[in-house]
Write an enzyme that holds these catalytic residues in place. Structure first.
Site, short mmCIF file in Angstrom:
data_model
loop_
_atom_site.label_atom_id
_atom_site.label_comp_id
_atom_site.label_asym_id
_atom_site.label_seq_id
_atom_site.Cartn_x
_atom_site.Cartn_y
_atom_site.Cartn_z
N TYR A 34 0.84 -1.21 0.00
CA TYR A 34 0.00 0.00 0.00
C TYR A 34 0.87 1.26 0.00
CZ TYR A 34 -3.22 -3.52 1.99
OH TYR A 34 -3.97 -4.64 2.24
N TRP A 40 -8.72 6.24 6.30
CA TRP A 40 -8.83 5.88 7.72
C TRP A 40 -7.50 5.40 8.28
CZ3 TRP A 40 -12.04 1.18 9.88
CH2 TRP A 40 -11.74 0.01 9.18
N ASP A 41 -6.62 4.88 7.40
CA ASP A 41 -5.28 4.53 7.87
C ASP A 41 -4.60 5.76 8.47
OD1 ASP A 41 -5.98 2.68 5.56
OD2 ASP A 41 -4.21 1.65 6.32
N GLN A 111 -14.12 6.62 2.75
CA GLN A 111 -13.80 5.55 3.71
C GLN A 111 -14.29 6.00 5.08
OE1 GLN A 111 -9.62 4.50 3.96
NE2 GLN A 111 -10.00 2.36 3.49
N GLY A 170 -14.19 0.05 4.58
CA GLY A 170 -12.89 -0.25 5.19
C GLY A 170 -12.70 -1.74 5.47
N ASP A 172 -13.17 -4.35 3.63
CA ASP A 172 -13.46 -4.61 2.22
C ASP A 172 -14.26 -5.88 1.90
OD1 ASP A 172 -11.65 -2.56 2.35
OD2 ASP A 172 -10.42 -3.25 0.70
N GLU A 414 -0.39 -6.94 9.22
CA GLU A 414 -1.64 -6.26 8.84
C GLU A 414 -2.82 -6.88 9.59
OE1 GLU A 414 -2.20 -6.47 4.63
OE2 GLU A 414 -4.01 -5.23 4.64
#
Ligand code: GLC
Length: 452
Positions: A34, A40-41, A111, A170, A172, A414
């Protein structure tokens, strides 16, 4: 309590990792998988970074707003100059839209609306002399974003925002969305592709599976359907109002709306701090959301669910999103008690490494399946915050410590297996590191600071 030495090491490692993922004023979620900025990250990253470098955290949020569209929309992705990506920038082609920024490529969907929550936390960490000016700078932009959400996405004035793509929620590949995506009418070429197993071809175009085992990512089939949905939305300029009801998937998403309710509260608190009242119409929208969230509650199962925005039916598939309304303080005590009991069930949401994104006894559960089972640190962090809303501080503390131990054991992955604690997905994942820093610092069991 963890040994102080351990805390220090974990925190130091997290900071080093966040420095490595830094790209000037903002931070990418992962260098390999990414390389761009995600909405939102960056909010979660800012919350963690604010603990040791509030100016950098303020910059992280400012960087998000450089991509705000003229209509107030905040895109879920801001593309990095020069960063390689196969195809995804081309899905959007944001510069074709007059309202999009001219100097940046962005996605054309949003998001979870966490910026107001992150802004308040960052402001609290800034020196008193900078606090008001930072909030005053962000306030009109936050107002524009929340106003866009209601104007463009709450077409029936119900108080619930409708999402046009699972990337917006978010989570997904969460089963509630995939359930409807699987029933979506497909174009002939995709039906043919599915029959001959050609969905695998899509793997050649994917960036993520170059770095991560296929079993840990969205399946090719889900991936292809998400792509079809994005192409369809593009045909209608990503405008909810224009999207045909029969061939789109439109959901009043639980996670998104629960986070919106919590963010609305943060925005109200910011407006009080600044002594600048919110427009009356926006306040009315906020009140409607609080009431409407209750329409997503299902009394027999004692859970919240997302709702199909076209048919009005609840999508009764159990997911971690059921706990998120607690963050807004809206559920009654009785509802909260049922949710807290549900959370602690060892055969459901509380296995060895809680909290799985889907309960382990649900037919949809996949141990390594992206948002279909694994434990995610941003969800644990949010649930720990939410539990404090209801003074469930002892449980929040247990979750905090379990989460820290999980990352200590498996690294800044993650996501993680809720059964074994093994790390999955990208290795050096920014929100995992940032939220670990925040969790290490939040051993003071004071109830939530997001109360009105
Ligand atoms: C994945 C996640 C999404 C996240 C993005 C960047 O798409 O599902 O929530 O924002 O990666 O980390």
């Amino acid at each position: 309590m963890m040994a102080p030495q351990l805390e220090k090491t974990l925190e130091e490692r997290a900071r080093v990792m966040l420095e490595r993922n830094r790209r000037g004023s903002w931070t990418c979620p992962s260098i390999t998988v990414y390389p761009h900025q995600w909405l939102w990250d960056s909010c979660f990253i800012a919350i963690g970074v604010a603990r040791y470098d509030p100016q950098r955290a303020a910059g992280e949020l400012r960087a998000l707003f450089r991509a705000q569209w003229a209509n107030g929309m905040l895109p879920h992705m801001v593309f990095a100059d020069g960063a390689k990506d196969i195809g995804s920038r081309r899905i959007w082609q944001s510069k074709k839209y007059p309202l999009a920024p001219r100097d940046l490529d962005t996605s054309c969907v949003t998001q979870p609306p966490l910026p107001a929550i992150a802004a308040r936390r960052v402001a609290r960490a800034l020196p008193a002399s900078d606090r008001q000016s930072f909030l005053a700078e962000l306030f009109p932009k936050l107002l524009a974003y929340h106003t866009w959400l209601y104007d463009e996405r709450d077409l029936h004035n119900s108080g619930l925002v409708t999402l046009i793509h699972p990337w917006e929620c978010g989570l997904d590949t969460t089963p509630s969305w995939m359930h409807l995506l699987r029933r979506m009418p497909l174009p002939w070429w995709l039906r043919t592709a599915a029959r001959f197993g050609l969905a695998r071809v899509v793997r050649l175009l994917r960036n993520d599976t170059r770095y991560i085992p296929v079993a840990e990512r969205a399946s090719d089939d889900d991936g292809l359907r998400m792509l079809v949905l994005a192409t369809r939305a593009k045909k209608h300029h990503f405008q909810l109002e224009q999207m045909p009801r029969h061939s789109s998937v439109l959901i009043e998403d639980l996670a998104f709306n629960a986070m919106l309710a919590a963010a609305n509260r943060s925005l109200e608190l910011i407006s009080r701090d600044l002594e600048r009242p919110l427009p009356t119409e926006l306040q009315e929208h906020f009140r409607r959301t609080e009431v409407a969230l209750e329409h997503l509650w299902d009394e027999p199962s004692g859970q919240y669910y997302s709702r199909n925005a076209v048919t009005g039916e609840l999508i009764k598939v159990p997911t971690i999103a059921t706990f998120l309304p607690l963050w807004s303080g809206i559920p009654t005590r009785a509802q909260a008690e049922r949710l807290i009991e549900l959370l602690q069930k060892p055969t459901g949401f509380w296995p060895h490494h809680p909290v799985p994104s889907v309960p382990i006894d649900a037919p949809e559960f996949r141990e390594a399946g992206y948002w279909k089972g694994p434990t995610w640190i941003n969800m644990n962090w949010t649930i720990a915050e939410a539990l404090r809303e209801y003074e469930a501080v002892e449980l929040a503390e247990r979750l905090r410590l379990r989460t820290l131990r999980l990352v200590e054991h498996a690294g800044f992955s993650e996501y993680f297996s809720p059964l074994t604690g093994d790390g999955y997905g990208a290795n050096d994942f920014s929100w995992t590191a940032a939220l670990v820093i925040d969790l290490l610092a939040s051993d003071d069991p004071t109830p939530s600071a997001n109360r009105l």
